[in-house]
Design an enzyme around this catalytic site. Structure first.
Site, PDB file in Angstrom:
ATOM      1  N   HIS A  55       1.048  -1.181   0.373  1.00 23.79           N
ATOM      2  CA  HIS A  55       0.239  -0.017  -0.068  1.00 23.79           C
ATOM      3  C   HIS A  55       0.849   1.319   0.030  1.00 23.79           C
ATOM      4  CE1 HIS A  55      -2.769  -3.323   0.901  1.00 23.79           C
ATOM      5  NE2 HIS A  55      -2.118  -3.430   1.914  1.00 23.79           N
ATOM      6  N   GLN A  58       1.449   4.631   2.722  1.00 20.32           N
ATOM      7  CA  GLN A  58       0.991   4.173   3.996  1.00 20.32           C
ATOM      8  C   GLN A  58       2.614   4.498   3.991  1.00 20.32           C
ATOM      9  OE1 GLN A  58       0.231   0.604   5.642  1.00 20.32           O
ATOM     10  NE2 GLN A  58      -1.954   1.301   4.094  1.00 20.32           N
ATOM     11  N   ARG A 208     -14.008  -9.206   6.134  1.00 21.07           N
ATOM     12  CA  ARG A 208     -14.665  -8.419   6.754  1.00 21.07           C
ATOM     13  C   ARG A 208     -15.235  -7.543   5.495  1.00 21.07           C
ATOM     14  NH1 ARG A 208     -10.019  -5.135   7.891  1.00 21.07           N
ATOM     15  NH2 ARG A 208      -8.172  -6.447   8.123  1.00 21.07           N
ATOM     16  N   HIS A 230      -6.769 -10.227   2.063  1.00 21.27           N
ATOM     17  CA  HIS A 230      -6.527 -10.843   2.877  1.00 21.27           C
ATOM     18  C   HIS A 230      -7.403 -11.333   3.729  1.00 21.27           C
ATOM     19  CE1 HIS A 230      -4.974  -5.586   2.939  1.00 21.27           C
ATOM     20  NE2 HIS A 230      -4.179  -5.937   3.007  1.00 21.27           N
ATOM     21  N   GLU A 233      -4.824 -11.772  10.069  1.00 19.86           N
ATOM     22  CA  GLU A 233      -3.343 -10.739  10.368  1.00 19.86           C
ATOM     23  C   GLU A 233      -3.978 -10.653  11.565  1.00 19.86           C
ATOM     24  OE1 GLU A 233      -3.289  -7.287   8.067  1.00 19.86           O
ATOM     25  OE2 GLU A 233      -1.595  -6.659   9.182  1.00 19.86           O
ATOM     26  N   HIS A 267      -1.210 -12.147   4.385  1.00 24.44           N
ATOM     27  CA  HIS A 267      -0.757 -12.454   6.267  1.00 24.44           C
ATOM     28  C   HIS A 267      -1.895 -13.451   6.424  1.00 24.44           C
ATOM     29  CE1 HIS A 267      -0.141  -8.259   6.039  1.00 24.44           C
ATOM     30  NE2 HIS A 267      -0.870  -7.850   5.999  1.00 24.44           N
ATOM     31  N   ASP A 318       4.100  -4.276   2.391  1.00 28.65           N
ATOM     32  CA  ASP A 318       2.456  -3.673   2.755  1.00 28.65           C
ATOM     33  C   ASP A 318       2.482  -2.470   3.198  1.00 28.65           C
ATOM     34  OD1 ASP A 318       0.341  -4.523   4.086  1.00 28.65           O
ATOM     35  OD2 ASP A 318       0.531  -5.445   5.593  1.00 28.65           O
TER      36      ASP A 318
HETATM   37 ZN   LIG Z   1      -2.393  -5.043   3.386  1.00 23.78          ZN
END
Ligand SMILES: [Zn+2]
Length: 452
Positions: A55, A58, A208, A230, A233, A267, A318
Site C-alpha cells: 500500500h 502508507q 470482513r 487479506h 492478520e 497475512h 505492505d
Molecule cells: Zn495489506
C-alpha cells in the site's frame, strides 16, 4: 546483452554468463563466455523478486505511529490513525509517494510490485470525475520508475464482518460490486499504457470488507487472476469471521471458493494446522510481509508445516514502514527462530536457508503477480538484480553461501543494478530517475505536512 561473472540460473550457479534480452524477455543464456564490447558487465546476477503486497501511500506515515498511547495500542488503533492520514492525501500526493516507494523498492532489489490499491475516491467518499483517477496516478508512478506493476484495485464494501456499514474513515475505499467492476475497467485502461508486462488483477480487501454473495459476484466477473485478499492478520478478525460465517477465514475461503494458484492470501498468519496444510495444497501463494507483520504485532507465520506441505510463498512490504528486501527475508526467518527456539527453520530437510528463502520467494512472488518470472531462464521476463560479491558483507563467502550472506549479513547497498522486464532502472545502486522523483516526493510531503 548482460555479462555476469556469476549468475544463479534456473539450473543453479553458473560462471561467466551472457544473457540476451529482447522485448523484455530473456532469449538466450550462455555460460562460460567472455564479455563483449557493449555488454553491461555486473558481478553476480540473480532473478529479482516481486514485492507482492504494497500500500504505497502508507510509506508517508512511516514513523508517525510509534508513540505509545496509554498502553492500549494495537493494530486497530494503528488503523484509525491510518484512516485519519488518508483523509489528507490528494491525487498528486498519492502519485508522488508511489513513485518514491517504487524507486525505493527497485533500489532494494525488487523488479515488480503488487499494488493493493484501496483509496479510490475523494475525502468523504464522492468519486472523482474520472472514477479511475487514482489508478491512473499509480500507473503514472509505475511509468516514471519503470517498475513492473500488477495493479490490484480493491473491493471494499463493508466496514466490518456481517456487512457492517462503512465507517467515515473508510469512505474513500467504498464501492458496490457494480461500481467496482467499472473501476476495474478504468484501471485496465490506465495500465494498458504501460509496458506489456504490467497488468491488472483484483483484490477483495478481506472477508470482513465483502460478503459471500458479493465475493461470488466479483469472482464471476473477473475469472482471471491474480486475485489477492487479506485473510487472517489479527486474532480479532478470526473471531469476528467465525461468529459471522461459522468458520475461520482461511477455512471458510478454502471451503466456499475455488482457491487456485491464481490466488494470493495476504497475512495468512492465524491458521490452525489443518488450515495451514489445506492452504499449502491449494496452490495459492502465502503473501508474507514480515517487517509489517512485526511492526503491527500480527504474529509469526506457521512456516515449517506450510513448507513441508509444499506451500508457495512470497514477500511483500505492505505498509512500507521500511523497504528492505534483505531485512524482509531475515525477519521472516528470525520470527520462526524466536518462536521455535531453533535455528535454520525455513528449509525442508537440509540446505542453505538464504537460498531457499530467496528462490522460493522469487518463484512465489512472480506467481502471485502473474509474471513469467522468478528464475533466470530463456522465455522468462528479464526481472533481474545484480549484487556485488566484493561488498565487505559478502567478500569472504563462497558462491554457494552468497544468498545466506544476502539474507543474514548484508544491507541493500549490495544491489548494483535492477532490470524490470529488461528496463534497466537501477545502475550503480542508484535509480536513474532518483533526483526528479525524490524532489517530487519532498515537495509533496511539504504540502501534505502543511495540511495535517
Ligand atoms: Zn495489506
Amino acid at each position: 546483452m548482460i555479462f555476469a561473472k556469476q549468475a544463479m540460473l534456473s539450473t543453479g550457479w553458473a560462471q561467466n554468463v551472457r544473457l540476451t534480452v529482447n522485448s523484455g524477455a530473456i532469449t538466450a543464456v550462455d555460460s562460460e563466455q567472455t564479455s563483449q564490447p557493449g555488454d553491461v558487465i555486473v558481478d553476480t546476477l540473480l532473478p529479482a523478486l516481486a514485492n507482492l503486497h504494497s500500500h504505497s501511500f502508507q510509506r508517508a506515515m512511516a514513523g508517525m505511529t510509534e508513540y505509545r498511547m496509554a498502553g492500549k495500542d494495537s493494530f486497530w488503533t494503528w488503523r484509525d490513525l491510518m484512516y485519519r492520514f488518508t483523509a489528507h492525501l490528494t491525487p498528486e500526493h498519492i502519485e508522488a509517494i508511489a513513485a518514491f516507494v517504487f524507486l525505493e523498492m527497485q533500489e532494494a532489489g525488487y523488479a515488480s510490485v503488487g499494488e493493493f490499491h484501496y483509496i479510490h475516491h475523494q475525502p468523504g467518499g464522492t468519486p472523482y470525475d474520472d472514477l479511475g483517477e487514482l489508478s491512473t496516478r499509480i500507473a503514472a508512478a509505475a511509468a516514471i520508475t519503470g517498475i513492473g506493476l500488477t495493479h490490484l484495485p480493491v473491493l471494499y464494501t463493508y466496514g466490518g464482518a456481517g456487512q457492517a456499514e462503512l465507517e467515515p474513515g473508510q469512505a474513500r475505499f467504498g464501492n458496490s460490486v457494480d461500481r467496482f467492476n467499472e473501476l476495474v475497467v478504468c484501471a485496465q485502461k490506465a495500465v494498458s499504457k504501460l509496458p506489456a508486462d504490467c497488468r491488472v488483477g483484483i483484490a477483495p480487501h478481506s472477508l470482513r470488507a465483502t460478503s459471500p454473495d458479493d465475493l461470488a459476484a466479483v469472482l464471476r466477473a473477473h475469472s482471471n487472476g491474480p486475485i489477492h485478499i487479506h485473510i487472517a492478520e489479527q486474532p480479532k478478525e478470526v473471531v469476528d469471521i467465525f461468529a459471522w460465517l461459522g468458520a475461520r477465514p482461511v477455512e471458510w475461503l478454502l471451503e466456499n471458493v475455488d482457491v487456485t494458484n491464481d490466488w494470493c492470501l495476504i497475512h495468512a498468519t492465524h491458521m490452525t494446522p489443518g488450515e495451514t496444510h489445506d492452504m499449502a495444497k491449494s496452490g495459492a501463494v502465502a503473501g508474507l510481509c514480515p517487517i509489517t507483520e512485526a511492526n503491527l504485532g500480527d504474529g509469526p507465520f506457521n512456516g515449517p508445516p506450510y513448507i513441508e506441505a509444499g506451500g508457495a510463498f512470497g514477500i511483500g512490504s505492505d505498509s512500507n514502514v521500511l523497504i528492505s528486501l534483505t531485512e524482509e527475508l531475515r525477519t521472516l526467518e528470525y520470527s520462526q527462530r524466536l518462536r521455535d527456539v531453533a535455528r535454520n527453520v525455513m528449509v525442508v530437510g537440509e540446505g542453505s536457508v538464504g537460498e531457499v528463502l530467496y528462490t522460493s520467494a522469487a518463484r512465489g512472488g512472480a506467481q502471485a503477480l502473474g509474471r513469467e518470472a522468478g528464475e533466470i531462464a530463456v522465455g522468462q521476463l528479464a526481472d533481474l538484480v545484480a549484487i556485488d560479491s566484493a561488498d565487505p558483507a559478502l567478500c569472504a563467502l563462497q558462491t554457494h553461501q552468497l544468498l545466506d550472506g544476502l539474507a543474514f549479513a548484508a544491507k541493500d547497498r549490495i544491489v548494483t543494478d535492477v532490470w524490470s522486464a529488461g528496463r534497466h532502472a537501477v545502475k550503480g545502486g542508484r535509480h536513474i530517475q532518483r533526483d526528479q522523483i525524490v524532489d517530487g516526493y519532498r515537495s509533496a510531503m511539504q504540502s501534505l505536512m502543511a495540511s495535517l
